[in-house]
Design a protein around this motif. Structure first.
Motif, mmCIF file in Angstrom:
data_model
loop_
_atom_site.group_PDB
_atom_site.id
_atom_site.type_symbol
_atom_site.label_atom_id
_atom_site.label_comp_id
_atom_site.label_asym_id
_atom_site.label_seq_id
_atom_site.Cartn_x
_atom_site.Cartn_y
_atom_site.Cartn_z
ATOM 1 N N GLY A 1 53.073 -10.701 -67.605
ATOM 2 C CA GLY A 1 51.741 -11.227 -67.882
ATOM 3 C C GLY A 1 51.766 -12.705 -68.229
ATOM 4 N N SER A 2 52.745 -13.108 -69.048
ATOM 5 C CA SER A 2 52.886 -14.524 -69.406
ATOM 6 C C SER A 2 53.150 -15.368 -68.163
ATOM 7 C CB SER A 2 54.042 -14.706 -70.395
ATOM 8 O OG SER A 2 53.776 -14.035 -71.601
ATOM 9 N N ALA A 3 53.986 -14.837 -67.266
ATOM 10 C CA ALA A 3 54.284 -15.568 -66.033
ATOM 11 C C ALA A 3 53.047 -15.675 -65.145
ATOM 12 C CB ALA A 3 55.420 -14.898 -65.277
ATOM 13 N N ALA A 4 52.255 -14.615 -65.097
ATOM 14 C CA ALA A 4 51.036 -14.648 -64.282
ATOM 15 C C ALA A 4 50.083 -15.724 -64.786
ATOM 16 C CB ALA A 4 50.355 -13.277 -64.303
ATOM 17 N N ARG A 5 49.921 -15.789 -66.109
ATOM 18 C CA ARG A 5 49.036 -16.801 -66.684
ATOM 19 C C ARG A 5 49.604 -18.207 -66.468
ATOM 20 N NH1 ARG A 5 49.056 -12.934 -70.589
ATOM 21 N NH2 ARG A 5 50.391 -14.145 -71.990
ATOM 22 N N ALA A 6 50.922 -18.356 -66.675
ATOM 23 C CA ALA A 6 51.554 -19.669 -66.507
ATOM 24 C C ALA A 6 51.466 -20.138 -65.054
ATOM 25 C CB ALA A 6 53.013 -19.612 -66.953
ATOM 26 N N GLY A 7 51.615 -19.207 -64.118
ATOM 27 C CA GLY A 7 51.485 -19.550 -62.706
ATOM 28 C C GLY A 7 50.082 -20.027 -62.381
ATOM 29 N N ALA A 8 49.091 -19.319 -62.910
ATOM 30 C CA ALA A 8 47.690 -19.701 -62.685
ATOM 31 C C ALA A 8 47.379 -21.060 -63.307
ATOM 32 C CB ALA A 8 46.758 -18.629 -63.249
ATOM 33 N N GLU A 9 48.125 -21.386 -64.351
ATOM 34 C CA GLU A 9 47.920 -22.649 -65.072
ATOM 35 C C GLU A 9 48.628 -23.828 -64.396
ATOM 36 O OE1 GLU A 9 48.808 -24.014 -69.637
ATOM 37 O OE2 GLU A 9 48.525 -21.879 -69.289
ATOM 38 N N GLY A 10 49.466 -23.521 -63.394
ATOM 39 C CA GLY A 10 50.179 -24.578 -62.687
ATOM 40 C C GLY A 10 51.491 -24.987 -63.322
ATOM 41 N N LEU A 11 52.063 -24.111 -64.164
ATOM 42 C CA LEU A 11 53.302 -24.440 -64.873
ATOM 43 C C LEU A 11 54.559 -24.005 -64.124
ATOM 44 C CD1 LEU A 11 52.305 -23.376 -68.516
ATOM 45 C CD2 LEU A 11 52.178 -25.657 -67.482
ATOM 46 N N LEU A 12 54.393 -23.232 -63.041
ATOM 47 C CA LEU A 12 55.543 -22.656 -62.358
ATOM 48 C C LEU A 12 55.560 -23.006 -60.879
ATOM 49 C CD1 LEU A 12 55.361 -19.044 -63.904
ATOM 50 C CD2 LEU A 12 56.721 -20.993 -64.723
ATOM 51 N N GLU A 13 56.762 -23.013 -60.312
ATOM 52 C CA GLU A 13 56.930 -23.194 -58.879
ATOM 53 C C GLU A 13 56.638 -21.874 -58.165
ATOM 54 O OE1 GLU A 13 57.624 -25.954 -57.375
ATOM 55 O OE2 GLU A 13 58.571 -27.275 -58.869
ATOM 56 N N LYS A 14 56.032 -21.953 -56.982
ATOM 57 C CA LYS A 14 55.899 -20.753 -56.154
ATOM 58 C C LYS A 14 57.275 -20.340 -55.656
ATOM 59 C CE LYS A 14 51.314 -20.050 -54.351
ATOM 60 N NZ LYS A 14 50.528 -19.721 -53.159
ATOM 61 N N LEU A 15 57.548 -19.050 -55.685
ATOM 62 C CA LEU A 15 58.844 -18.559 -55.238
ATOM 63 C C LEU A 15 58.868 -18.404 -53.719
ATOM 64 C CD1 LEU A 15 59.688 -15.936 -58.011
ATOM 65 C CD2 LEU A 15 60.245 -18.374 -57.910
ATOM 66 N N ASP A 16 60.021 -18.639 -53.139
ATOM 67 C CA ASP A 16 60.185 -18.585 -51.697
ATOM 68 C C ASP A 16 60.813 -17.248 -51.307
ATOM 69 O OD1 ASP A 16 60.747 -18.880 -49.039
ATOM 70 O OD2 ASP A 16 61.747 -20.824 -49.218
ATOM 71 N N TYR A 17 59.972 -16.338 -50.834
ATOM 72 C CA TYR A 17 60.466 -15.001 -50.505
ATOM 73 C C TYR A 17 61.085 -14.924 -49.113
ATOM 74 C CZ TYR A 17 58.610 -13.393 -54.900
ATOM 75 O OH TYR A 17 58.395 -13.214 -56.252
ATOM 76 N N SER A 18 61.235 -16.069 -48.465
ATOM 77 C CA SER A 18 62.111 -16.092 -47.292
ATOM 78 C C SER A 18 63.560 -16.293 -47.744
ATOM 79 C CB SER A 18 61.702 -17.204 -46.324
ATOM 80 O OG SER A 18 61.980 -18.481 -46.870
ATOM 81 N N VAL A 19 63.730 -16.742 -48.980
ATOM 82 C CA VAL A 19 65.060 -16.896 -49.588
ATOM 83 C C VAL A 19 65.386 -15.684 -50.457
ATOM 84 C CG1 VAL A 19 66.456 -18.287 -51.184
ATOM 85 C CG2 VAL A 19 64.905 -19.411 -49.562
ATOM 86 N N ILE A 20 64.431 -15.281 -51.284
ATOM 87 C CA ILE A 20 64.621 -14.139 -52.186
ATOM 88 C C ILE A 20 64.152 -12.873 -51.481
ATOM 89 C CG2 ILE A 20 64.065 -13.164 -54.448
ATOM 90 C CD1 ILE A 20 63.204 -16.066 -55.256
ATOM 91 N N ASP A 21 65.064 -11.947 -51.256
ATOM 92 C CA ASP A 21 64.746 -10.724 -50.510
ATOM 93 C C ASP A 21 64.195 -9.665 -51.462
ATOM 94 O OD1 ASP A 21 64.573 -8.533 -48.875
ATOM 95 O OD2 ASP A 21 66.731 -8.366 -48.486
ATOM 96 N N VAL A 22 62.906 -9.376 -51.343
ATOM 97 C CA VAL A 22 62.290 -8.336 -52.171
ATOM 98 C C VAL A 22 61.828 -7.151 -51.315
ATOM 99 C CG1 VAL A 22 61.582 -9.846 -54.074
ATOM 100 C CG2 VAL A 22 60.083 -9.593 -52.079
ATOM 101 N N SER A 23 62.433 -7.012 -50.127
ATOM 102 C CA SER A 23 61.997 -5.967 -49.194
ATOM 103 C C SER A 23 62.215 -4.561 -49.746
ATOM 104 C CB SER A 23 62.714 -6.119 -47.849
ATOM 105 O OG SER A 23 64.114 -6.016 -48.000
#
Length: 346
Positions: free
Chosen positions: A84-106
């Motif tokens: 939840g904290s990460a979701a809010r921080a992401g919405a606030e512009g505090l975090l980098e978008k993750l690259d799921y072409s690099v990180i495999d979450v399949s």
């Protein structure tokens, strides 16, 4: 000329190699204690064998990230966070978008990763009961938790909105798959709050921490409470008369995020790709009673059927639960939190 060209090519290759080595350095911050120790043994130290240089720090949560980003003094590459904290921080512009072409979450469970954070471990918000009071036949649904005639006794409930509204709606008859749709309006939030108001005369304590929820059960101060499964497992090991069910529990997770402007962003992305692999995540339960976010970790043979049966993210247990919806938290939590605090002070 050929010799000169070859020399330049070799020098370029060596420079690229040095840059690559340099870019395998990451600074990771977590919360210390037994949790970070488990992360270190299962994830961080094995990643060093894969060629990463990992510097570990402890930190105070997203408030530290906010300060670093706002001052332009970002020293952390990766931080452990509540979802939840990460979701809010992401919405606030505090975090980098993750690259799921690099990180495999399949092979990850759905809803255990988002644009800004990738799940590192899974826990559950459950209802727990005192086995001295109810024996092994405690509540098996949120409706049971609310049923003070069938299950008379003192309750405890969370003093913050996270994980508090969903159980109330399920107790009020809303199907799990419809919970967040109903909560996506002030009327729906009010419906959940009214259900909590109904139970409020029987709630002796509104708990504020994992340590408190466990202590309440160890001391026998309440007969049932909401809380985090790992805390109750630890309390039981310490002699508490406590049991819980995964049925209708909230499937939640801790995650890893990259602060905006991280000095080693590319290396951080590669590091998250590495520790998200099943051969890392299948070691987590050896050190802490939280489940992996990568379903494939259950197929490596490292997690026995007996151990899996007690983990939140085992296929059997996960199927009984409602995964938390981070999009809802990013959009609605601030409004819901204000309404929840008003209800608490009535």
């Amino acid at each position: 000329m050929k010799h000169c060209t070859a020399t330049i090519a070799i020098a370029a290759a060596l420079a690229a190699g040095a840059a690559h080595a340099e870019n395998r350095e990451v600074t990771v911050a977590s919360w210390g204690g037994s949790f970070q120790e488990a992360q270190s043994k299962a994830l961080f130290e094995p990643a060093e064998k894969a060629g990463f240089t990992v510097k570990q720090e402890t930190y105070g949560g997203m408030s530290d990230v906010r300060l670093q980003v706002s001052t332009g003094q970002v020293s952390l590459d990766i931080v452990a966070s509540g979802s939840g904290s990460a979701a809010r921080a992401g919405a606030e512009g505090l975090l980098e978008k993750l690259d799921y072409s690099v990180i495999d979450v399949s092979s990850f469970y759905p809803n255990l990763y988002s644009d800004y954070c990738v799940g590192g471990d899974v826990f559950s918000t459950v209802y727990a009961w005192n086995t001295d009071t109810y024996g092994e036949n405690g509540p098996q649904s949120w409706a049971d938790f609310w049923d003070v005639e069938k299950f008379p006794g003192k309750r405890a409930y969370r003093d913050k909105v996270a994980g508090a509204l969903e159980p109330a709606l399920m107790a009020d008859g809303v199907a799990p798959e419809d919970v967040y749709e109903v909560l996506s309006s002030e009327e729906g939030i009010e419906r959940a709050l009214n259900k909590i108001r109904e139970l409020k005369p029987h709630i002796d304590v509104f708990w504020s921490s994992g340590a408190q929820q466990a202590q309440l059960m160890k001391d026998g101060e309440v007969d049932m409470t909401t809380g985090w499964n790992g805390r109750f497992d630890n309390a039981a090991k310490d002699g508490a008369k406590v049991d819980y069910s995964f049925n209708q529990a909230l499937l939640d997770y801790d995650c890893f995020a990259i602060p905006k402007g991280a000095p080693n962003k590319d290396a951080a992305m590669a590091f998250l790709a590495e520790i998200s692999k099943p051969e890392y995540q299948d070691d987590l339960p050896k050190y802490i009673t939280y489940g992996p976010t990568n379903k494939a970790a259950y197929d490596t043979g490292e997690i026995s059927a007996e151990v899996a049966s007690g983990l939140p993210s085992s296929p059997e247990n996960a199927a009984m639960q409602l995964p938390i919806n981070l999009e809802w938290y990013a959009e609605w939590e601030q409004v819901a939190a204000e309404m929840y605090q008003e209800m608490l002070t009535e």
